[in-house]
Design an enzyme around this catalytic site. Sequence first.
Site, PDB file in Angstrom:
ATOM      1  N   HIS A  60       0.745  -1.008  -0.065  1.00 29.42           N
ATOM      2  CA  HIS A  60      -0.034   0.202  -0.195  1.00 29.42           C
ATOM      3  C   HIS A  60       1.094   1.444   0.094  1.00 29.42           C
ATOM      4  O   HIS A  60       1.111   1.699   1.047  1.00 29.42           O
ATOM      5  CB  HIS A  60      -0.902   0.135   1.229  1.00 29.42           C
ATOM      6  CG  HIS A  60      -2.082   1.045   1.210  1.00 29.42           C
ATOM      7  ND1 HIS A  60      -3.390   0.798   1.542  1.00 29.42           N
ATOM      8  CD2 HIS A  60      -1.993   2.291   0.681  1.00 29.42           C
ATOM      9  CE1 HIS A  60      -4.202   1.755   1.477  1.00 29.42           C
ATOM     10  NE2 HIS A  60      -3.211   2.816   0.755  1.00 29.42           N
ATOM     11  N   HIS A  62       1.748   5.146  -2.116  1.00 38.19           N
ATOM     12  CA  HIS A  62       1.357   6.142  -3.024  1.00 38.19           C
ATOM     13  C   HIS A  62       2.724   6.707  -3.636  1.00 38.19           C
ATOM     14  O   HIS A  62       3.353   7.454  -2.898  1.00 38.19           O
ATOM     15  CB  HIS A  62       0.364   7.107  -2.396  1.00 38.19           C
ATOM     16  CG  HIS A  62      -0.922   6.727  -1.744  1.00 38.19           C
ATOM     17  ND1 HIS A  62      -1.971   6.585  -2.487  1.00 38.19           N
ATOM     18  CD2 HIS A  62      -1.172   6.150  -0.766  1.00 38.19           C
ATOM     19  CE1 HIS A  62      -2.815   6.077  -1.853  1.00 38.19           C
ATOM     20  NE2 HIS A  62      -2.595   5.771  -0.565  1.00 38.19           N
ATOM     21  N   ASN A  94      -4.614   6.416  -7.142  1.00 37.35           N
ATOM     22  CA  ASN A  94      -5.475   7.725  -7.003  1.00 37.35           C
ATOM     23  C   ASN A  94      -4.345   8.724  -7.495  1.00 37.35           C
ATOM     24  O   ASN A  94      -3.905   9.797  -6.604  1.00 37.35           O
ATOM     25  CB  ASN A  94      -5.687   8.076  -5.606  1.00 37.35           C
ATOM     26  CG  ASN A  94      -4.803   8.070  -4.305  1.00 37.35           C
ATOM     27  OD1 ASN A  94      -3.811   7.303  -4.657  1.00 37.35           O
ATOM     28  ND2 ASN A  94      -5.060   8.584  -3.381  1.00 37.35           N
ATOM     29  N   ASP A 152      -8.770   3.020  -3.402  1.00 40.53           N
ATOM     30  CA  ASP A 152      -8.023   3.820  -2.312  1.00 40.53           C
ATOM     31  C   ASP A 152      -8.077   5.044  -2.290  1.00 40.53           C
ATOM     32  O   ASP A 152      -7.901   5.942  -3.284  1.00 40.53           O
ATOM     33  CB  ASP A 152      -6.829   3.126  -2.066  1.00 40.53           C
ATOM     34  CG  ASP A 152      -6.214   3.794  -0.813  1.00 40.53           C
ATOM     35  OD1 ASP A 152      -6.830   3.547   0.116  1.00 40.53           O
ATOM     36  OD2 ASP A 152      -4.989   4.271  -0.602  1.00 40.53           O
ATOM     37  N   HIS A 179     -10.487   0.488   0.913  1.00 35.88           N
ATOM     38  CA  HIS A 179     -10.454   1.710   1.765  1.00 35.88           C
ATOM     39  C   HIS A 179     -11.837   1.962   2.447  1.00 35.88           C
ATOM     40  O   HIS A 179     -12.665   2.367   1.576  1.00 35.88           O
ATOM     41  CB  HIS A 179      -9.716   2.773   1.153  1.00 35.88           C
ATOM     42  CG  HIS A 179     -10.125   4.190   1.800  1.00 35.88           C
ATOM     43  ND1 HIS A 179      -9.062   5.074   2.046  1.00 35.88           N
ATOM     44  CD2 HIS A 179     -10.976   4.884   2.376  1.00 35.88           C
ATOM     45  CE1 HIS A 179      -9.188   5.858   2.759  1.00 35.88           C
ATOM     46  NE2 HIS A 179     -10.733   6.022   3.028  1.00 35.88           N
ATOM     47  N   HIS A 232      -5.676  -0.466   6.015  1.00 31.95           N
ATOM     48  CA  HIS A 232      -5.367   0.343   6.959  1.00 31.95           C
ATOM     49  C   HIS A 232      -6.413   0.308   7.865  1.00 31.95           C
ATOM     50  O   HIS A 232      -7.026   1.297   7.990  1.00 31.95           O
ATOM     51  CB  HIS A 232      -5.030   1.516   6.546  1.00 31.95           C
ATOM     52  CG  HIS A 232      -5.802   2.462   5.650  1.00 31.95           C
ATOM     53  ND1 HIS A 232      -7.360   2.291   5.381  1.00 31.95           N
ATOM     54  CD2 HIS A 232      -5.529   2.881   4.399  1.00 31.95           C
ATOM     55  CE1 HIS A 232      -7.585   2.879   4.374  1.00 31.95           C
ATOM     56  NE2 HIS A 232      -6.606   3.532   3.606  1.00 31.95           N
ATOM     57  N   ASN A 278      -5.671   9.483   7.117  1.00 30.85           N
ATOM     58  CA  ASN A 278      -7.085   8.961   7.077  1.00 30.85           C
ATOM     59  C   ASN A 278      -6.827   7.613   6.834  1.00 30.85           C
ATOM     60  O   ASN A 278      -6.263   7.144   5.762  1.00 30.85           O
ATOM     61  CB  ASN A 278      -7.674   9.627   6.252  1.00 30.85           C
ATOM     62  CG  ASN A 278      -9.127   9.315   5.883  1.00 30.85           C
ATOM     63  OD1 ASN A 278      -9.779   8.677   6.904  1.00 30.85           O
ATOM     64  ND2 ASN A 278      -9.868   9.374   4.713  1.00 30.85           N
ATOM     65  N   ASP A 305       1.008   2.561   3.868  1.00 25.82           N
ATOM     66  CA  ASP A 305       0.270   3.556   3.430  1.00 25.82           C
ATOM     67  C   ASP A 305       1.111   4.831   3.100  1.00 25.82           C
ATOM     68  O   ASP A 305       0.491   6.257   3.224  1.00 25.82           O
ATOM     69  CB  ASP A 305      -1.094   4.045   4.247  1.00 25.82           C
ATOM     70  CG  ASP A 305      -2.044   4.869   3.499  1.00 25.82           C
ATOM     71  OD1 ASP A 305      -2.017   5.292   2.432  1.00 25.82           O
ATOM     72  OD2 ASP A 305      -3.063   5.245   4.233  1.00 25.82           O
ATOM     73  N   HIS A 309       3.385  14.106   0.978  1.00 27.88           N
ATOM     74  CA  HIS A 309       2.854  15.584   0.703  1.00 27.88           C
ATOM     75  C   HIS A 309       3.918  16.568   0.813  1.00 27.88           C
ATOM     76  O   HIS A 309       4.602  16.306   1.867  1.00 27.88           O
ATOM     77  CB  HIS A 309       1.680  15.888   1.533  1.00 27.88           C
ATOM     78  CG  HIS A 309       0.588  15.111   1.311  1.00 27.88           C
ATOM     79  ND1 HIS A 309      -0.216  15.176   0.188  1.00 27.88           N
ATOM     80  CD2 HIS A 309      -0.093  14.130   2.119  1.00 27.88           C
ATOM     81  CE1 HIS A 309      -1.165  14.271   0.323  1.00 27.88           C
ATOM     82  NE2 HIS A 309      -1.189  13.536   1.409  1.00 27.88           N
TER      83      HIS A 309
HETATM   84 ZN   LIG Z   1      -6.757   4.622   2.043  1.00 26.61          ZN
END
Ligand SMILES: [Zn+2]
Length: 424
Positions: A60, A62, A94, A152, A179, A232, A278, A305, A309
């Site tokens: 998981h 990003h 995403n 997700d 999610h 998560h 989140n 996760d 940022h």
């Molecule tokens: Zn998520």
Amino acid sequence: MKILIKNGRLTDPASRTDSVRDILTDSGIIEKIGRDINDSAEYTVDARGMWVVPGLIDMHVHFRDPGYLYKEDIFTGSAAAAAGGFTSVLTMPNTNPAVDCAETVSYICRKAEQVGFINVFVCGSVTKNQAGLTLSDISGMAEAGIKALSEDGKSVENPTLLKKALEECKKLGIPMLSHCEDAKLSANGVMNDGARAKLLGLSGIPASSEVSIVARDIALASEIGAALHICHVSAKDSVELIRAAKKKGVNVTAEAAPHHFILSEDVLDGKDTNFKMNPPLRGRDDVEAVIQGIADGTIDCIATDHAPHSSDEKNGTFKDAPNGIVGLETSLPLCVTYLVKTKILTPLELIEKMSLNPSKILKLNGGHISVGGPADITVFDPDAEFIIDPAAFKSKSKNTPFGGFKVSGKARCTIKGGRIVFKD
Ligand SMILES: [Zn+2]
């Protein structure tokens, strides 16, 4: 290239091996495992006092590529993963554009291959542009090699659409990664709903927002017979639902992130946005329940996760800052410190959750160290103590709540496909 790893503690849950061995790799494959291997090799790793484990797998992450390259890209994400001891990751859809067609899957695979540090596997979105209206090109993405489907960042709100997607998953033999969040219940919440939120004057996200969708998705997946994986897990009642479903024989698995078994809402000051994610940090009893779920096998995997940022974005108020924290470069030491040193998990159990189980769920050829198998290997020192310093991260983003934490467990050498991709 031949690599000889000498005198390490081979910790391989697939073969239940937990003792000192030498390992020889050749041309990307494990050639020999044994005692006193003295073949000549181009490179020798002195692994005395270290654990030698199958390359870690984070199912998981990003990587923000395509679309948000100022946060992370496939190069920096791969470098962060290798530095954290990971040889494989699964990237969430995403991005911008969202991963909803074969072209975007191929773009990620191509770029990851050019970078070459780690295996980057791709998770496709359930709906087109993650808009929740029509299904993505699932068969096209399957041909391009996706390993799972997920929306997700949110849930698929429409249960009829989700049912169709679960049927596709079943047909393709891939899992649905959920999610779980009822957006109407979490509304504009920014932290766990409860006394702490009231005290800080912030709006809350109730546990029911997660728990109600965990229940819904288990019911749908069980009806259809599709493989469901809950992402998560943060709430006590979610753990209980998953435990009960497993007992009934439902094909459900689950993951937890380090922040959800280490930190509770009590650490929030309402200002430091590195504690905003989140699902949010929950109450102490939720944290205890997640730990219990990890200990008794209800929770199969540790996943980070990893959600980078920029500091500009995270420098906003707690209310306005985006959700998410980075995790690839802190997961292994946090897990060693908070799960193994505390005797919640044995070393074999930890590696099962960080490598073998994610490999099984995603049907990868990994998660084991065996002759003829891929030379994806992580060598790490479980006793190396250090202070987490976000400035040293290879990730483009530094948003972690764990800066300054004293931990032990450091990746010393990460080998992917028989090549050294990280060395400390
Ligand atoms: Zn998520």
